[in-house]
Enzyme design. Structure first.
Site, PDB file in Angstrom:
ATOM      1  N   GLY A  76       0.226  -5.631   0.088  1.00  0.00           N
ATOM      2  CA  GLY A  76      -0.909  -5.619  -0.864  1.00  0.00           C
ATOM      3  C   GLY A  76      -0.346  -6.278  -2.198  1.00  0.00           C
ATOM      4  O   GLY A  76      -1.206  -6.794  -2.889  1.00  0.00           O
ATOM      5  N   ALA A 102       0.778  -1.190  -0.105  1.00  0.00           N
ATOM      6  CA  ALA A 102      -0.065   0.049  -0.175  1.00  0.00           C
ATOM      7  C   ALA A 102       0.889   1.207   0.049  1.00  0.00           C
ATOM      8  O   ALA A 102       1.970   1.337   0.372  1.00  0.00           O
ATOM      9  CB  ALA A 102      -0.807  -0.036   1.179  1.00  0.00           C
ATOM     10  N   GLU A 117       3.479  -5.775   7.109  1.00  0.00           N
ATOM     11  CA  GLU A 117       2.396  -4.690   7.629  1.00  0.00           C
ATOM     12  C   GLU A 117       2.805  -4.693   9.114  1.00  0.00           C
ATOM     13  O   GLU A 117       2.788  -3.681   9.958  1.00  0.00           O
ATOM     14  CB  GLU A 117       1.059  -5.217   7.529  1.00  0.00           C
ATOM     15  CG  GLU A 117       0.597  -5.065   6.103  1.00  0.00           C
ATOM     16  CD  GLU A 117       0.886  -6.456   5.340  1.00  0.00           C
ATOM     17  OE1 GLU A 117       0.121  -6.410   4.039  1.00  0.00           O
ATOM     18  OE2 GLU A 117       1.489  -7.139   5.482  1.00  0.00           O
ATOM     19  N   GLU A 166      -0.654  -9.688  -1.906  1.00  0.00           N
ATOM     20  CA  GLU A 166      -1.876 -10.230  -1.510  1.00  0.00           C
ATOM     21  C   GLU A 166      -2.800 -10.170  -3.020  1.00  0.00           C
ATOM     22  O   GLU A 166      -3.530 -10.973  -3.277  1.00  0.00           O
ATOM     23  CB  GLU A 166      -2.603  -9.178  -0.563  1.00  0.00           C
ATOM     24  CG  GLU A 166      -2.295  -9.533   0.710  1.00  0.00           C
ATOM     25  CD  GLU A 166      -2.609  -8.435   1.859  1.00  0.00           C
ATOM     26  OE1 GLU A 166      -2.964  -8.767   2.854  1.00  0.00           O
ATOM     27  OE2 GLU A 166      -2.642  -7.260   1.423  1.00  0.00           O
TER      28      GLU A 166
END
Length: 254
Positions: A106, A66, A129, A109
């Site tokens: 992300g 992100a 994270e 992911e």
């Protein structure tokens, strides 16, 4: 929305390559990228000319998580209002991740949401994270254990450590490791898939994804129904005829 954060290429018949294009930020996934993916994939899903999609980044980074600068100062309510990227997981056609370089947070992911993951030998996967006090929010605690197993997933999400492409292959996160840039191999594989019966490909993907969380007996019944339904397509008749006549099948998606 900037037209440049997601480049759309047509490298082969019935194949679309989507390239995340924020090289100055290692392709960090900001709101523009998420919106671009969420609006582009449904359009490609509805296009009968598109049979397979490749999702790629740059030579250095698939997607480095992100955009943390965008998240700074956000409240829980702000995050709840944020657009998440469900377009990849909701895409009904085959989609391949071509991971060159970093696939972190992300980015990892997003790769997990794809059907096939290819990586180059310099690729690095990770869920960092926890190093920011954050919990993964796009599948790191749920899709990742289903793919690599509980212990490998907890190793990644609790330490935030990056794993190499070879380790990702060993864990089952990656299907194939390619020396150098893996985009060409992803396009080659997408072209191979695009030459298959497209309705059958969708049925197979749906059966695999829907059956994964079912009891085996129920999942096998789902598979049987998909097998039976395929016989309603013209492509099955074409495939069988081509086999008998010893020629290449010409699948039309009907």
């Amino acid at each position: 929305m900037s037209a440049n954060v997601l480049l759309i290429e047509h490298p082969a018949p019935h194949v679309v390559l989507l390239r995340i294009n924020r090289p100055e930020a290692l392709n960090a996934l900001n709101a523009e990228v998420r919106e671009a993916i969420n609006t582009t994939l449904p359009r490609l899903d509805a296009d009968p000319e598109v049979r397979c999609v490749v999702l790629a980044g740059s030579e250095k980074s698939f997607a480095a998580g992100a955009d943390i600068k965008e998240r700074a100062g956000m409240s829980a309510v702000d995050v709840m209002k944020m657009s998440t990227t469900r377009g990849i997981a909701a895409f009904s056609k085959p989609i391949i991740a071509a991971v060159n370089g970093f696939a972190l947070g992300g980015g990892c992911e997003y790769a997990l949401q794809c059907d096939i993951v290819l990586a180059n030998d310099r690729a690095r996967f990770g869920q960092p994270e926890i190093k920011l006090g954050l919990v993964p929010g796009a599948g790191g605690t749920q899709r990742l254990p289903r793919v690599v197993g509980k212990h490998n997933a907890l190793y990644m999400v609790l330490t935030g450590a990056m794993v190499s492409a070879r380790d990702a292959l060993r864990m089952g996160l990656v299907c194939e490791v390619v020396e150098g840039n893996c985009d060409a191999r992803a396009i080659e594989l997408a072209t191979q898939i695009a030459a298959m019966a497209p309705l059958t490909a969708k049925l197979i993907k749906e059966a695999v994804n829907s059956g994964a969380d079912m009891a085996l007996d129920a999942a096998l019944r789902l598979e049987t129904r998909a097998h039976q339904l395929a016989f309603a397509t013209e492509d099955v008749r074409e495939g069988i005829a081509a086999f008998i006549e010893k020629r290449q099948a010409d699948f039309t998606g009907h």
